[in-house]
Write a protein that holds these residues in place. Structure first.
Motif, PDB file in Angstrom:
ATOM      1  N   ILE A  55       0.875  -1.175   0.000  1.00  0.00           N
ATOM      2  CA  ILE A  55       0.000   0.000   0.000  1.00  0.00           C
ATOM      3  C   ILE A  55       0.907   1.217   0.000  1.00  0.00           C
ATOM      4  CG2 ILE A  55      -1.635   1.368   1.354  1.00  0.00           C
ATOM      5  CD1 ILE A  55      -2.781  -1.209   2.472  1.00  0.00           C
ATOM      6  N   ASP A  56       0.744   2.072  -0.991  1.00  0.00           N
ATOM      7  CA  ASP A  56       1.458   3.351  -1.001  1.00  0.00           C
ATOM      8  C   ASP A  56       0.561   4.395  -1.648  1.00  0.00           C
ATOM      9  OD1 ASP A  56       1.625   2.974  -3.772  1.00  0.00           O
ATOM     10  OD2 ASP A  56       3.618   2.103  -3.643  1.00  0.00           O
ATOM     11  N   ALA A  57       1.018   5.635  -1.603  1.00  0.00           N
ATOM     12  CA  ALA A  57       0.173   6.730  -2.082  1.00  0.00           C
ATOM     13  C   ALA A  57      -0.208   6.547  -3.544  1.00  0.00           C
ATOM     14  CB  ALA A  57       0.889   8.065  -1.873  1.00  0.00           C
ATOM     15  N   SER A  58       0.728   6.064  -4.358  1.00  0.00           N
ATOM     16  CA  SER A  58       0.444   5.950  -5.790  1.00  0.00           C
ATOM     17  C   SER A  58      -0.583   4.858  -6.094  1.00  0.00           C
ATOM     18  CB  SER A  58       1.741   5.664  -6.560  1.00  0.00           C
ATOM     19  OG  SER A  58       2.286   4.425  -6.176  1.00  0.00           O
ATOM     20  N   SER A  59      -0.673   3.845  -5.225  1.00  0.00           N
ATOM     21  CA  SER A  59      -1.576   2.734  -5.522  1.00  0.00           C
ATOM     22  C   SER A  59      -2.967   2.901  -4.916  1.00  0.00           C
ATOM     23  CB  SER A  59      -0.966   1.409  -5.028  1.00  0.00           C
ATOM     24  OG  SER A  59      -0.830   1.408  -3.621  1.00  0.00           O
ATOM     25  N   VAL A  60      -3.110   3.709  -3.868  1.00  0.00           N
ATOM     26  CA  VAL A  60      -4.424   3.806  -3.223  1.00  0.00           C
ATOM     27  C   VAL A  60      -4.996   5.221  -3.170  1.00  0.00           C
ATOM     28  CG1 VAL A  60      -3.974   1.770  -1.805  1.00  0.00           C
ATOM     29  CG2 VAL A  60      -3.521   4.047  -0.864  1.00  0.00           C
ATOM     30  N   ALA A  61      -4.156   6.238  -3.382  1.00  0.00           N
ATOM     31  CA  ALA A  61      -4.652   7.612  -3.234  1.00  0.00           C
ATOM     32  C   ALA A  61      -5.720   7.931  -4.274  1.00  0.00           C
ATOM     33  CB  ALA A  61      -3.507   8.606  -3.346  1.00  0.00           C
ATOM     34  N   SER A  62      -6.756   8.643  -3.828  1.00  0.00           N
ATOM     35  CA  SER A  62      -7.844   9.046  -4.720  1.00  0.00           C
ATOM     36  C   SER A  62      -8.398  10.372  -4.236  1.00  0.00           C
ATOM     37  CB  SER A  62      -8.946   7.982  -4.715  1.00  0.00           C
ATOM     38  OG  SER A  62     -10.099   8.475  -5.380  1.00  0.00           O
ATOM     39  N   PRO A  63      -8.854  11.245  -5.157  1.00  0.00           N
ATOM     40  CA  PRO A  63      -9.461  12.506  -4.727  1.00  0.00           C
ATOM     41  C   PRO A  63     -10.839  12.305  -4.100  1.00  0.00           C
ATOM     42  CG  PRO A  63      -9.605  12.266  -7.115  1.00  0.00           C
ATOM     43  CD  PRO A  63      -8.763  11.140  -6.621  1.00  0.00           C
ATOM     44  N   TYR A  64     -11.394  11.114  -4.236  1.00  0.00           N
ATOM     45  CA  TYR A  64     -12.727  10.842  -3.698  1.00  0.00           C
ATOM     46  C   TYR A  64     -12.609  10.247  -2.301  1.00  0.00           C
ATOM     47  CZ  TYR A  64     -13.723  11.437  -8.625  1.00  0.00           C
ATOM     48  OH  TYR A  64     -13.775  11.936  -9.900  1.00  0.00           O
ATOM     49  N   ILE A  65     -13.378  10.763  -1.372  1.00  0.00           N
ATOM     50  CA  ILE A  65     -13.216  10.436   0.043  1.00  0.00           C
ATOM     51  C   ILE A  65     -13.283   8.940   0.302  1.00  0.00           C
ATOM     52  CG2 ILE A  65     -14.294  10.634   2.319  1.00  0.00           C
ATOM     53  CD1 ILE A  65     -14.909  13.499   1.726  1.00  0.00           C
ATOM     54  N   HIS A  66     -14.267   8.243  -0.253  1.00  0.00           N
ATOM     55  CA  HIS A  66     -14.449   6.832   0.083  1.00  0.00           C
ATOM     56  C   HIS A  66     -13.569   5.908  -0.741  1.00  0.00           C
ATOM     57  CE1 HIS A  66     -17.764   8.012   2.601  1.00  0.00           C
ATOM     58  NE2 HIS A  66     -18.373   8.585   1.583  1.00  0.00           N
ATOM     59  N   GLU A  67     -13.063   6.392  -1.875  1.00  0.00           N
ATOM     60  CA  GLU A  67     -12.343   5.518  -2.799  1.00  0.00           C
ATOM     61  C   GLU A  67     -11.021   5.019  -2.203  1.00  0.00           C
ATOM     62  OE1 GLU A  67     -12.039   3.288  -6.217  1.00  0.00           O
ATOM     63  OE2 GLU A  67     -13.732   4.461  -5.460  1.00  0.00           O
ATOM     64  N   THR A  68     -10.278   5.893  -1.515  1.00  0.00           N
ATOM     65  CA  THR A  68      -9.003   5.472  -0.934  1.00  0.00           C
ATOM     66  C   THR A  68      -9.218   4.377   0.099  1.00  0.00           C
ATOM     67  OG1 THR A  68      -7.983   7.633  -1.300  1.00  0.00           O
ATOM     68  CG2 THR A  68      -6.979   6.228   0.371  1.00  0.00           C
ATOM     69  N   SER A  69     -10.193   4.563   0.977  1.00  0.00           N
ATOM     70  CA  SER A  69     -10.472   3.546   2.000  1.00  0.00           C
ATOM     71  C   SER A  69     -10.882   2.225   1.370  1.00  0.00           C
ATOM     72  CB  SER A  69     -11.574   4.040   2.943  1.00  0.00           C
ATOM     73  OG  SER A  69     -11.154   5.182   3.644  1.00  0.00           O
ATOM     74  N   LYS A  70     -11.632   2.306   0.279  1.00  0.00           N
ATOM     75  CA  LYS A  70     -12.061   1.095  -0.422  1.00  0.00           C
ATOM     76  C   LYS A  70     -10.854   0.346  -0.982  1.00  0.00           C
ATOM     77  CE  LYS A  70     -14.898  -0.432  -4.355  1.00  0.00           C
ATOM     78  NZ  LYS A  70     -15.707   0.025  -5.496  1.00  0.00           N
ATOM     79  N   LYS A  71      -9.898   1.076  -1.577  1.00  0.00           N
ATOM     80  CA  LYS A  71      -8.706   0.454  -2.139  1.00  0.00           C
ATOM     81  C   LYS A  71      -7.844  -0.158  -1.038  1.00  0.00           C
ATOM     82  CE  LYS A  71      -8.260   3.325  -6.307  1.00  0.00           C
ATOM     83  NZ  LYS A  71      -7.403   4.306  -7.005  1.00  0.00           N
ATOM     84  N   VAL A  72      -7.729   0.544   0.096  1.00  0.00           N
ATOM     85  CA  VAL A  72      -6.972   0.017   1.241  1.00  0.00           C
ATOM     86  C   VAL A  72      -7.590  -1.303   1.703  1.00  0.00           C
ATOM     87  CG1 VAL A  72      -6.443   0.393   3.684  1.00  0.00           C
ATOM     88  CG2 VAL A  72      -6.079   2.234   2.020  1.00  0.00           C
ATOM     89  N   ALA A  73      -8.927  -1.320   1.824  1.00  0.00           N
ATOM     90  CA  ALA A  73      -9.626  -2.531   2.269  1.00  0.00           C
ATOM     91  C   ALA A  73      -9.376  -3.693   1.314  1.00  0.00           C
ATOM     92  CB  ALA A  73     -11.120  -2.252   2.388  1.00  0.00           C
TER      93      ALA A  73
END
Length: 237
Positions: A55-73
């Motif tokens: 998990i790093d910023a380039s693989s999970v970061a998103s401008p949408y609030i819920h999208e980053t958490s979804k990718k982390v999960a």
């Protein structure tokens, strides 16, 4: 640290399990750019031979609030499905910064930190080894650093002369060298500098030898490489 707190537990699982320790705790490595955090984690992953996920910023970061958490999960789920496994969290300050620090991304941080707080104990219980890295430990949300999430917060300093000498000997053992090569003076010059400088000095020495029409590396080439390999401010992680 890895040998004592991770490798020994993995190799002697039944002994530790009898005393209530089923799996290694999560670890944060922090230190200046170039100190060898990534190198150490890569060697650990190679040694364990487990599937690894990142998990790093380039693989999970998103401008949408819920999208980053979804990718982390999703990454946590994959790591648990393939356990025992290693989950590497790189540049953790990018998405686990202190929620109280404000700023435009604070809403993102609240949800992202909450997701990590929820998933880390679950992942450890499912035999996922979590190793995180950061250059800015002071930026990390205090809740993430508490025991039960990351039990160990380990400072990684720049390599000592002894450590640089060991790396030089390993790298030089893989090169055709003549009898003049002596890594000890090089280790004195390179101690306290990023490990990437050590590899660069050997590579540059080899380039100079090849350019001079030689088929072996000499101390003269290495000395010339060092003279053109001044320490840089900053560096890379």
């Amino acid at each position: 640290f890895f040998n004592e707190h991770i490798v020994d537990i993995v190799q002697n699982r039944e002994r530790y399990k009898a005393l209530g320790i089923d799996f290694p705790a999560a670890v944060v490595l922090h230190g200046p750019p170039g100190c060898g955090k990534t190198f150490a984690v890569e060697r650990l992953v190679d040694f364990l031979g487990w599937p690894s996920f990142q998990i790093d910023a380039s693989s999970v970061a998103s401008p949408y609030i819920h999208e980053t958490s979804k990718k982390v999960a999703e990454v946590f789920d994959k790591a648990m499905q393939n356990a025992p496994s290693v989950l590497v969290i790189d540049e953790m300050e990018a998405f686990l910064a202190d929620r109280e620090s404000g700023g435009g991304g604070s809403h993102h941080r609240v949800e992202e930190v909450a997701e990590f707080l929820r998933r880390i104990p679950e992942a450890i219980a499912n035999r996922v080894l979590i190793v995180a890295m950061t250059n800015r430990i002071e930026m990390i949300d205090p809740a993430i650093q508490r025991r039960g999430r990351f039990d160990h917060v380990v400072k990684v300093d720049m390599a000592s002369e002894t450590e640089v000498l060991a790396l030089l000997r390993k790298l030089l053992s893989e090169m055709p060298c003549d009898g003049t090569v002596d890594p000890e003076p090089l280790a004195k010059s390179l101690s306290g500098r990023p490990l990437s400088d050590v590899a660069f000095a050997i590579r540059e020495g080899a380039r100079l030898a090849a350019r001079a029409g030689k088929d072996r590396l000499s101390q003269e080439h290495l000395r010339a490489a060092m003279e053109g390999n001044a320490a840089r401010e900053g560096g890379s992680s």
